[in-house]
Write a protein that holds these residues in place. Structure first.
Motif, mmCIF file in Angstrom:
data_model
loop_
_atom_site.group_PDB
_atom_site.id
_atom_site.type_symbol
_atom_site.label_atom_id
_atom_site.label_comp_id
_atom_site.label_asym_id
_atom_site.label_seq_id
_atom_site.Cartn_x
_atom_site.Cartn_y
_atom_site.Cartn_z
ATOM 1 N N LEU A 1 36.606 -25.330 -16.664
ATOM 2 C CA LEU A 1 37.180 -24.157 -16.535
ATOM 3 C C LEU A 1 36.113 -23.119 -16.262
ATOM 4 O O LEU A 1 35.212 -22.930 -16.872
ATOM 5 N N TRP B 1 35.371 -19.442 -14.974
ATOM 6 C CA TRP B 1 36.306 -18.113 -14.996
ATOM 7 C C TRP B 1 35.468 -17.165 -14.257
ATOM 8 O O TRP B 1 34.136 -17.003 -14.262
ATOM 9 N N ASN C 1 34.859 -13.419 -13.861
ATOM 10 C CA ASN C 1 35.030 -12.203 -14.509
ATOM 11 C C ASN C 1 35.415 -11.153 -13.674
ATOM 12 O O ASN C 1 36.662 -10.281 -14.063
ATOM 13 N N LYS D 1 40.180 -14.635 -13.270
ATOM 14 C CA LYS D 1 41.004 -15.923 -13.050
ATOM 15 C C LYS D 1 40.255 -16.971 -13.019
ATOM 16 O O LYS D 1 38.826 -16.919 -12.778
ATOM 17 N N VAL D 2 40.726 -18.077 -13.318
ATOM 18 C CA VAL D 2 40.046 -19.602 -13.221
ATOM 19 C C VAL D 2 39.908 -19.784 -11.722
ATOM 20 O O VAL D 2 40.733 -19.682 -10.995
#
Length: 122
Positions: free
Chosen positions: A17, A19, A21, A25-26
């Protein structure tokens, strides 16, 4: 990991995953590639697979049989790392179970013009 009744062993799986920032969202493949660059990503991954096969003693022993049993596959399970884009595979996708969960690394130098510049190291 998963275990199916009657199987010899459980099967582990890893899902990266990534991310973002800034956007909360992924990240998916469509987020990190430049528009229209998926085919170039696939070719860069194929090149990483070729390098991996060259260092794989089982593949070197009988390349034709190995490629028939364990053909190249595209994966979108990726991680942005210090060295490049690491693409992860589950057991049995690219190699026998004894090889674990193979990882192919595409160096950032091979991702110029493919990866969104935002995700290239500065």
């Amino acid at each position: 990991w998963q275990y199916f009744t009657g199987a010899a062993h459980g099967i582990a799986a890893t899902q990266f995953l990534n991310w973002d920032n800034a956007n909360g969202k992924v990240l998916g493949m469509a987020d990190i590639l430049q528009p229209g660059a998926y085919g170039q990503y696939e070719q860069a991954l194929r090149n990483a697979h070729t390098r991996w096969l060259a260092s794989n003693p089982d593949a070197q022993n009988d390349p034709v049989a190995y490629n028939r049993l364990w053909p190249f596959q595209v994966s979108e399970n990726f991680a942005l790392t210090d060295t490049g884009l690491v693409v992860k595979y589950d057991s049995y996708q690219l190699a026998p179970y004894s090889h674990g969960q193979p990882e192919l690394t595409i160096p950032y130098s091979a991702l110029q013009g493919i990866l969104n510049p935002r995700y290239l190291p500065g």
